[in-house]
Each structure stands twice: as structure tokens, then as C-alpha cells.
Design a protein around this motif. Sequence first.
Motif, short mmCIF file in Angstrom:
data_model
loop_
_atom_site.label_atom_id
_atom_site.label_comp_id
_atom_site.label_asym_id
_atom_site.label_seq_id
_atom_site.Cartn_x
_atom_site.Cartn_y
_atom_site.Cartn_z
N LEU A 82 -10.12 14.09 15.07
CA LEU A 82 -9.01 13.07 14.87
C LEU A 82 -8.86 12.17 13.47
O LEU A 82 -8.00 12.40 12.91
CB LEU A 82 -9.35 12.12 15.91
N SER A 83 -10.17 12.36 12.81
CA SER A 83 -10.32 11.66 11.69
C SER A 83 -9.64 12.60 10.46
O SER A 83 -9.13 12.01 9.57
CB SER A 83 -11.78 11.33 11.11
N LYS A 84 -9.66 13.93 10.83
CA LYS A 84 -9.22 14.99 9.98
C LYS A 84 -7.44 14.77 9.90
O LYS A 84 -6.79 14.87 8.88
CB LYS A 84 -9.58 16.26 10.20
N GLY A 85 -7.03 14.50 11.27
CA GLY A 85 -5.61 14.19 11.29
C GLY A 85 -5.18 13.05 10.82
O GLY A 85 -4.05 13.01 9.90
N ILE A 86 -5.98 11.99 10.56
CA ILE A 86 -5.54 11.01 9.94
C ILE A 86 -5.60 11.06 8.47
O ILE A 86 -4.57 10.61 7.58
CB ILE A 86 -6.54 9.62 10.24
N TYR A 87 -6.67 11.89 7.82
CA TYR A 87 -6.79 12.00 6.55
C TYR A 87 -5.58 13.09 6.12
O TYR A 87 -5.20 12.83 4.91
CB TYR A 87 -8.37 12.79 6.32
N LEU A 88 -5.20 13.94 6.96
CA LEU A 88 -4.15 14.76 6.40
C LEU A 88 -2.63 14.28 6.36
O LEU A 88 -1.84 14.71 5.87
CB LEU A 88 -4.27 16.09 7.12
N TYR A 89 -2.43 13.51 7.59
CA TYR A 89 -1.16 13.05 8.05
C TYR A 89 -0.65 11.61 8.04
O TYR A 89 0.54 11.37 7.95
CB TYR A 89 -0.95 13.58 9.38
N ALA A 90 -1.71 10.72 7.80
CA ALA A 90 -1.63 9.39 7.84
C ALA A 90 -1.38 8.72 6.50
O ALA A 90 -2.08 9.18 5.59
CB ALA A 90 -2.47 8.56 8.63
N ASP A 91 -0.30 7.86 6.42
CA ASP A 91 -0.25 7.25 5.16
C ASP A 91 -1.24 6.04 4.96
O ASP A 91 -1.70 5.48 5.79
CB ASP A 91 1.19 6.47 5.04
N TYR A 92 -1.81 5.96 3.76
CA TYR A 92 -2.88 5.08 3.66
C TYR A 92 -2.53 3.71 3.93
O TYR A 92 -1.53 3.13 3.07
CB TYR A 92 -3.75 5.10 2.19
N THR A 93 -3.16 2.96 4.85
CA THR A 93 -3.13 1.47 4.94
C THR A 93 -4.31 0.97 5.51
O THR A 93 -5.23 1.60 5.78
CB THR A 93 -2.01 1.13 6.08
N LEU A 94 -4.65 -0.45 5.37
CA LEU A 94 -5.72 -0.97 5.76
C LEU A 94 -6.13 -0.73 7.32
O LEU A 94 -7.32 -0.37 7.42
CB LEU A 94 -5.68 -2.36 5.66
N ILE A 97 -9.49 2.48 11.15
CA ILE A 97 -9.56 3.49 12.18
C ILE A 97 -10.19 4.78 11.68
O ILE A 97 -11.12 5.34 12.68
CB ILE A 97 -8.12 3.90 12.64
N PHE A 98 -10.16 5.37 10.62
CA PHE A 98 -10.80 6.31 9.94
C PHE A 98 -12.15 6.08 9.95
O PHE A 98 -12.88 7.14 10.40
CB PHE A 98 -10.21 6.76 8.55
N ASN A 99 -12.63 5.04 9.49
CA ASN A 99 -13.98 4.79 9.24
C ASN A 99 -14.72 4.63 10.49
O ASN A 99 -16.11 4.81 10.79
CB ASN A 99 -14.32 3.80 8.41
#
Length: 218
Positions: free
Chosen positions: A118-130, A135-137
Motif C-alpha cells: 500500500l505504501s508503494k501505491g502512495i509513493y507512486l500515485y499520490a501527490d505529496y501532501t502532509l 499515512i505513508f509513514n
Amino acid sequence: MLHYIQALLQQMDLSSALDAALRVVSVMLCLTIHETCHGLAALSLGDSTAKSMHRLSLNPLRHIDWLGLLMMFTMGFGWAKPVPVDPRYFKNPKKGMALTALAGPVSNFMLAFSLILLSKGIYLYADYTLVWDVIFNFLLSTAILSIGLGLFNLLPIPPLDGSKVLGALLPDRAYFTLMRYERYGMLLLLLLSFANVGGGLISRAIAAVYTAMINLLY
């Protein structure tokens, strides 16, 4: 200047509170999955004891032992309420106990793998926001915690799951001797924790498994 300092202190307090809250969520998630999978494994092998006691639940309050939770935060390891298992329902009690015990650590490794994915999905596809950064961490820190819980429970010290797995490989006499001393195992674990015996080895094992998953998925 005073207003700036006050705002900074408030931000630090909120950050600390958020970290603590996320830590509690991580612990409850890992322990709940672990204990529920014990019950599911037992049910699949013919023992419905956990089901009859409503322990096949993702409600963490059904699984959390508050002293064990406190110990996890203060001592680095803790425990949940043991899932009730009646080996008399198993065709092969020793094998059934071993498989039921093994389901807990395996579920923690699978949870960690899923969280890293799931973290990889955020890393690849989510725009960086706080929010996404938090969530990533959270996903990665929970994955590390879950790996640690799985590895710790594989130690062959009663009452940890590893002792049940080891028991399946032992002759009956040795198995029952091991189980007879199960009530002293927690005292041994506390002493080992106070003396910090094996902590470095477990930390390296956690790092190795985590790194392997990261390399596989990233």
C-alpha cells in the motif's frame, strides 16, 4: 515572538499526540490480526472454541490485554488476550496446536507485506501532501511493528507461538515437559527484556525481513 513560541509548542504537542495515537492504532491492528488468525486457524482445524467466545472479531477490544499493551509501550514487548484453543478437537493435537500457533506470526508477515505494498501505491500515485506523508509513514512503521511481533512470537519460549511449533517436532514426553513450564515463560521473557538479552539479534532480524520486503516490492 511569544505568539510564535506558543504556536510552536502547540504544534509539538499535537505532533506528539498524533504520534502516540497512531502508535496505539498500529499496536492494536497488529495484535488484533494476530489473535484473530489464531482463532480462524483453529476453526479451520475443527475447534470452534474461539468462535463461540466471539474471538473471531476485528474489534481490538475483544483481544487487547491492557497490561500487555502497557508492557509493549514501556518494555518493548507485550501480549494480547490468548485465543482459547481446545486441542481435543484436532485430529492431531500437537500438529493442530502448531498450525494454530503459526497462523499468528504468518498473519503478521502478511500484514506487513500488504502495508508495504500500500505504501508503494502512495509513493507512486499520490501527490505529496502532509496527510499522505503521515499515512505513508504510518504504513511503514506499522509494517516494521508487525514484522517484529511475528518474529518475537516465533521464539521457542513458552507461551510464545514458537514453543507450540517446536512442540510439534518433539516427542510427546518432551512436549508435555515444555508445556508444563509454560507459566514460567513470561517471567523468563521479562528477565531477558530487563537484561536486554537478544534485543540486538531481534532488531537485526526485523531489519533483514523489512529490507527484503522493501527490495521485493520497491
